[in-house]
Design an enzyme around this catalytic site. Structure first.
Site, mmCIF file in Angstrom:
data_model
loop_
_atom_site.group_PDB
_atom_site.id
_atom_site.type_symbol
_atom_site.label_atom_id
_atom_site.label_comp_id
_atom_site.label_asym_id
_atom_site.label_seq_id
_atom_site.Cartn_x
_atom_site.Cartn_y
_atom_site.Cartn_z
ATOM 1 N N GLU A 144 35.754 -23.274 13.696
ATOM 2 C CA GLU A 144 36.522 -23.967 12.656
ATOM 3 C C GLU A 144 37.721 -24.742 13.175
ATOM 4 O O GLU A 144 37.989 -25.848 12.746
ATOM 5 C CB GLU A 144 37.033 -22.969 11.592
ATOM 6 C CG GLU A 144 35.985 -22.496 10.644
ATOM 7 C CD GLU A 144 35.642 -21.049 10.899
ATOM 8 O OE1 GLU A 144 35.304 -20.361 9.953
ATOM 9 O OE2 GLU A 144 35.717 -20.616 12.068
ATOM 10 N N ASP A 174 33.833 -18.086 11.172
ATOM 11 C CA ASP A 174 34.326 -16.724 10.916
ATOM 12 C C ASP A 174 33.231 -15.832 10.353
ATOM 13 O O ASP A 174 32.259 -16.300 9.748
ATOM 14 C CB ASP A 174 35.511 -16.766 9.951
ATOM 15 C CG ASP A 174 36.756 -17.344 10.614
ATOM 16 O OD1 ASP A 174 36.807 -17.346 11.856
ATOM 17 O OD2 ASP A 174 37.658 -17.790 9.885
ATOM 18 N N ASP A 181 33.195 -13.779 7.863
ATOM 19 C CA ASP A 181 33.143 -13.445 6.439
ATOM 20 C C ASP A 181 32.217 -14.400 5.690
ATOM 21 O O ASP A 181 31.568 -15.261 6.281
ATOM 22 C CB ASP A 181 34.559 -13.462 5.829
ATOM 23 C CG ASP A 181 35.246 -14.808 6.022
ATOM 24 O OD1 ASP A 181 34.582 -15.783 6.445
ATOM 25 O OD2 ASP A 181 36.454 -14.894 5.753
ATOM 26 N N GLU A 192 32.853 -16.854 3.655
ATOM 27 C CA GLU A 192 33.220 -18.264 3.722
ATOM 28 C C GLU A 192 32.786 -18.861 5.056
ATOM 29 O O GLU A 192 32.302 -19.995 5.111
ATOM 30 C CB GLU A 192 34.738 -18.429 3.539
ATOM 31 C CG GLU A 192 35.151 -19.880 3.432
ATOM 32 C CD GLU A 192 36.596 -20.047 2.976
ATOM 33 O OE1 GLU A 192 36.996 -21.187 2.721
ATOM 34 O OE2 GLU A 192 37.305 -19.031 2.878
ATOM 35 N N TYR A 206 39.707 -10.046 13.724
ATOM 36 C CA TYR A 206 39.687 -10.915 12.545
ATOM 37 C C TYR A 206 40.554 -10.340 11.439
ATOM 38 O O TYR A 206 40.482 -9.146 11.129
ATOM 39 C CB TYR A 206 38.256 -11.104 12.061
ATOM 40 C CG TYR A 206 38.103 -12.179 11.025
ATOM 41 C CD1 TYR A 206 38.574 -13.464 11.259
ATOM 42 C CD2 TYR A 206 37.476 -11.918 9.812
ATOM 43 C CE1 TYR A 206 38.444 -14.464 10.315
ATOM 44 C CE2 TYR A 206 37.330 -12.921 8.860
ATOM 45 C CZ TYR A 206 37.815 -14.181 9.118
ATOM 46 O OH TYR A 206 37.684 -15.179 8.171
ATOM 47 N N ARG A 217 40.857 -11.217 8.105
ATOM 48 C CA ARG A 217 40.437 -11.184 6.704
ATOM 49 C C ARG A 217 39.362 -10.116 6.561
ATOM 50 O O ARG A 217 38.179 -10.379 6.766
ATOM 51 C CB ARG A 217 39.927 -12.552 6.244
ATOM 52 C CG ARG A 217 41.017 -13.614 6.199
ATOM 53 C CD ARG A 217 40.537 -14.917 5.593
ATOM 54 N NE ARG A 217 41.584 -15.922 5.640
ATOM 55 C CZ ARG A 217 41.762 -16.783 6.640
ATOM 56 N NH1 ARG A 217 40.924 -16.752 7.670
ATOM 57 N NH2 ARG A 217 42.742 -17.661 6.617
ATOM 58 N N HIS A 230 32.450 -4.350 8.817
ATOM 59 C CA HIS A 230 33.509 -5.039 9.531
ATOM 60 C C HIS A 230 34.495 -4.025 10.100
ATOM 61 O O HIS A 230 34.350 -2.821 9.916
ATOM 62 C CB HIS A 230 34.225 -6.012 8.596
ATOM 63 C CG HIS A 230 33.359 -7.141 8.154
ATOM 64 N ND1 HIS A 230 33.752 -8.056 7.206
ATOM 65 C CD2 HIS A 230 32.106 -7.511 8.520
ATOM 66 C CE1 HIS A 230 32.789 -8.943 7.011
ATOM 67 N NE2 HIS A 230 31.780 -8.625 7.790
#
Length: 935
Positions: free
Chosen positions: A13, A100, A102, A104, A324, A326, A371
């Site tokens: 990203e 990432d 997750d 998203e 990470y 989130r 996670h």
């Protein structure tokens, strides 16, 4: 023949992430950033492809009539970058999508494939930390894109678009243009508004108790507090009704006279220990950080906003310092458990390590337990001291917080002893008075040596604090050293902070780790909530919005319903539900929908289109405060030009919010910065008497016109006929008299004329008092000089040169204190472009709405930190001087000399500075007044 080496393209990203990963992969890999999402739903009609613009659903960007098919477009300012990515894909033998881990991130990977359409193999590369071993492991074991995760994320995006655009349209019509609604932001706003309503309804109460200072036979003293009188409990703060201020019937409510009288009767009486209870104290360590708990503790300990916490954590993650950030899982991997236990033994000794690793179960609904929690990256943890030179101040403080929490989570319990004591004394009137004292001693601090959690309650005692009592036994006699009657006042419930609001959302099951920060930012950007220090205060616009939603769309702001929607999205992510069925039920309704849900009520479309005319805008935009002593209703109106108070009037003073015309009643603007719970009867009277309203001061004896005190856009002023004059800085509206006003109305004052006959005036301006002759002016030393400066004094001032640039430095407007991040002193100064805060090295201008008087240490620290993070402003290139034109030697005109930019040496950026992120594009404004995108 040897096979040719593969050319692999890795897409991440951000540029910072690309730089770090590129260093771990080496030759054969090209690592490029996508700069987040490369495509999204159109922001409005201008961005909608031409072939769809006439569709009835075009304003949504979602074809609700054909399976809720979204229309995705590449953001115009990303088109050039997408072309670059396509060229890189064309040259690659394989594409690895390293977004990432997750939902998203999964959706971004899918959008990249849909946009770039690679003809070579592509895989999903997933990792939870950016370390060499993690990246190499991710490259070695890629997987397919998880379509269930993509569906869940896309469903959330479409759901939020349907909710946001359709409900926002109602707000535009009934409350105010430019407002927005959002599935999660509306819940967050409702929570803040409800707390403010509790504060507005709160009635304080005074109560008293007695604190006795007692001593044993060894002269060891301690304090004990009165808790019961004749067997009945003495009232404490929790015993009063919040809306009436009255004490419950089963307690003794002592006032000042009663407490002082009882203390006098207890003087020199015998105090006897009636009970001693000892219990073992044990406290287990806290779980490692998840997104919400990191934001909460960062706010409490470091005074970071939610946005700042995530921004700093992002940098730590992208540069390989933490995992990470989130996540809603409290799990630690086996390698992390091993790393923590090894480091604990090295730093605190083998005795600080429990026999078995600690494993935690999260309290968050539907946490993604596969996670990991937020922890230091790697198979061995670097201590804060080892990374201190590599990190900025903010990064170091956050890394240390994460490191300490992770280490503490795997340490032994804190153990000790707690003791509670009851003591009795009897007055000459045979009144039995029971006192209580408690103590705590910690024999082994265990994890508390590494980490102590903070509390939202500033008065709450820290967990590592000890309260030592002398050794006491039952029936022991004590000597009274002092008796003090102590008064208390009950307090309203505390306002939410960003930390406590995130905690509330998490407990309700509303939102997910990736949504907390954008939600908090959205409700502030939309003007629903303002920050005062750490506290979140709702605006009156927020009251009107929540009033509309609660009255007419209660299901949309129902806590259980919103949490249930999160559960359904999780079911889609797990492959247990379908996106189409979920969206169809929500938007169009279904007979099979859960009772009480939006689908059961006929769906969102029906809700926002039917009975729209029944919503009374006047009622929605009116917040009733109270009825005053004269029987007049006092109401806050949300008008086109801001909120104002109305007192009295026909039918309660109904006012059209568009025209703001009233049939009757007094009106006064509400000054900026006044919180809803501060509009008490006394404050309202103050505003109407002159703090911001109109007050008749009397008649001007020279003109016969009335002199009126008014409140204007730039503050209070006096007016008589067509003449106006602002109040001086030393004057208060509530104390201005007719004589004061008549004196002000003499300004500007003609001081006299110079030898050439040019007039000299004394004036009161934005920057203070001054004299003026034509275009020449000089400041006066104080406001009183406006009325007393003589012609000779004025001429002397005008004859003196102006002090420009080299005048003595003005003293600071305010000394704020020490920056908690850098330990540097912060002051507010007045600059050329207005007030700014500085620590001597970094300057930050005050934001709109801020004043030097209201700024807090936390706000100043955050502003300076953000300014430091941006780095110095880029040096402007100086244009080369234009060469003098040569004389023409022929009849032809000389060609104009070309302008060349002079080269300028620019200092090389520090090695650790990350590449600047690409600016987020501004969204196009639709031709039709479409509501803003929901947050």
């Amino acid at each position: 023949m040897p096979t040719a080496a593969k050319n692999r393209l890795v897409i991440v990203e951000s540029p910072a992430k690309a730089k770090t990963i590129s260093g771990y992969l080496g030759p054969g890999y090209v690592v490029e950033a996508s700069f987040g999402h490369i495509r999204d739903l159109p922001a409005g009609a201008k961005q909608m492809p031409e072939k769809y613009k006439k569709e009835p659903w075009a304003y949504l960007g979602v074809d609700v009539d054909h399976g809720f098919a979204p229309v995705y477009i590449v953001n115009p300012d990303r088109a050039k970058h997408v072309t670059k990515l396509k060229a890189l894909v064309k040259d690659a033998d394989e594409v690895l999508l390293a977004t990432d881990e997750d939902r998203e991130g999964e959706a971004i990977a899918w959008h990249l494939v849909e946009t770039l359409k690679p003809k070579v193999p592509f895989k999903r590369m997933v990792f939870h930390e950016i370390t060499k071993s993690a990246i190499q492991a991710a490259v070695a074991s890629p997987r397919e894109i998880d379509r269930d995760l993509v569906d869940a994320q896309e469903t959330r995006r479409i759901l939020d678009r349907l909710y946001g655009y359709d409900v926002s349209a109602v707000l535009w019509k009934k409350v105010q243009r430019g407002l927005s609604a959002g599935r999660v932001q509306s819940i967050a706003t409702r929570i803040v508004v409800e707390r403010e309503k509790q504060r507005m309804a709160f009635r304080s109460a005074d109560y008293w108790d007695i604190v006795a200072t007692l001593a044993n036979d060894k002269a060891e003293t301690f304090n004990a507090t009165l808790i019961a009188l004749n067997g009945d409990r003495v009232a404490s703060g929790k015993d009063f009704e919040p809306t009436t201020g009255k004490a419950k019937s089963n307690v003794v409510h002592l006032d000042e006279a009663a407490a002082r009288g009882l203390a006098a009767r207890l003087d020199d009486r015998d105090f006897v220990v009636t009970r001693v209870e000892e219990k073992p104290y044990r406290r287990r360590p806290y779980a490692p950080f998840i997104t919400s708990t990191l934001q909460q503790e960062s706010a409490r300990k470091l005074r970071f906003s939610s946005q700042m916490t995530m921004r700093v954590a992002q940098r730590l993650y992208e540069n390989g310092y933490i995992t990470y950030m989130r996540t809603d899982s409290v799990n630690l991997s086996e390698s992390a458990l091993s790393a923590a236990r090894t480091q604990i033994a090295e730093l605190y000794g083998p005795g600080a390590v429990p026999p078995q690793p600690r494993r935690y179960t999260g309290k968050v609904k539907n946490a993604q337990e596969a996670h990991e929690a937020i922890r230091p990256a790697g198979d061995s943890f670097r201590t804060p001291g080892e990374v201190a030179r590599e990190l900025s101040t903010e990064e170091f403080k956050l890394y240390e917080l994460i490191w300490r929490r992770t280490i503490a989570s795997q340490m032994t319990d804190a153990v000790g002893q707690s003791v509670s004591v009851r003591i009795r004394a009897v007055t000459p009137a045979r009144e039995e008075c029971d006192f209580a004292a408690s103590g705590k001693t910690i024999t082994d601090p265990g994890f508390l040596r590494a980490y102590v959690e903070s509390s939202d309650d500033a008065d709450e005692e820290a967990e590592d604090a000890e309260r030592r009592l002398p050794i006491l036994t039952k029936d022991q006699h004590l000597t009274e050293e002092a008796l003090q009657a102590v008064g208390h006042t009950t307090q309203p419930p505390a306002r939410y902070t960003e930390a406590s609001l995130i905690k509330a959302l998490e407990e309700l099951g509303v939102g997910r780790p990736s949504t907390y920060t954008p939600t908090l930012q959205t409700i502030q950007d939309r003007g629903y909530v303002v920050k005062r220090g750490q506290a979140l205060i709702p605006t009156f616009v927020a009251f009107a919005v929540i009033e509309l939603l609660e009255q007419h769309y209660p299901r949309l702001v129902d806590y259980n319903f919103t949490a249930a929607m999160e559960d359904q999205l999780d079911q889609i992510a797990g492959g247990d539900a379908t996106s189409l069925e979920f969206l169809t039920t929500f938007y169009f309704g279904s007979a099979n929908a859960v009772e009480g849900s939006v689908g059961h009520a006929g769906g969102l479309k029906k809700m926002v289109t039917e009975n729209l005319g029944e919503i009374d805008a006047r009622s929605i935009n009116s917040i009733r405060l109270f009825t005053d002593e004269q029987g007049r209703d006092v109401v806050v109106r949300v008008g086109r030009y801001g909120p104002y108070l109305q007192r009295g009037g026909v039918a309660g003073g109904d006012v059209d919010p568009d025209t703001e015309s009233a049939a009757d009643g007094d009106r006064v603007s509400i000054p900026d910065g006044v919180a809803p719970d501060e509009l008490t009867p006394a404050k309202v009277d103050e505003l109407f008497l002159g703090g911001g309203g109109e007050r008749d001061l009397g008649e001007n004896p020279e003109t016969g016109e009335q002199v009126v005190l008014k409140s204007g856009r730039y503050g209070p002023y006096v007016s008589s006929g067509e003449t106006n004059a602002s109040l001086l800085k030393t004057q208060s509206p509530d104390s201005v008299t007719l004589a004061d006003a008549l004196r002000l109305l003499t300004l500007p004052r003609l001081v006299g004329k110079d030898e050439a006959g040019e007039p000299i005036y004394a004036k009161n301006g934005r920057y203070g008092p001054y004299i003026e002759r034509g275009k020449d002016s000089r400041s006066l030393e104080d406001e009183e000089k406006l009325f007393t400066v003589s012609l000779d004094e004025a001429l002397t001032l005008l004859a003196a040169p102006k002090l420009r640039g080299r005048r003595q430095a003005a003293p600071p407007l305010r000394e704020l204190g020490v920056d908690p991040l850098t330990d540097k002193a912060m002051v507010i100064k007045d600059g050329r472009f207005g007030p700014y805060v500085t620590d001597g090295e970094t300057n930050a201008s005050l934001r709109r709405g801020m004043t030097p008087e209201s700024m807090t240490v936390e706000q100043a620290s955050e502003m300076l930190s953000e300014k430091r993070a941006k780095g110095p402003a880029p040096a402007k290139k100086a244009a080369a001087k234009k060469a003098p034109a040569k004389k023409a030697t022929t009849a032809k005109k000389a060609a104009p000399a070309k302008k060349t930019a002079a080269k300028k040496t620019v200092k090389k950026a520090a090695a650790k500075a990350e590449p600047a992120k690409k600016a987020t594009p501004k969204k196009a404004t639709p031709k039709k007044a479409a509501p803003k995108k929901a947050g």
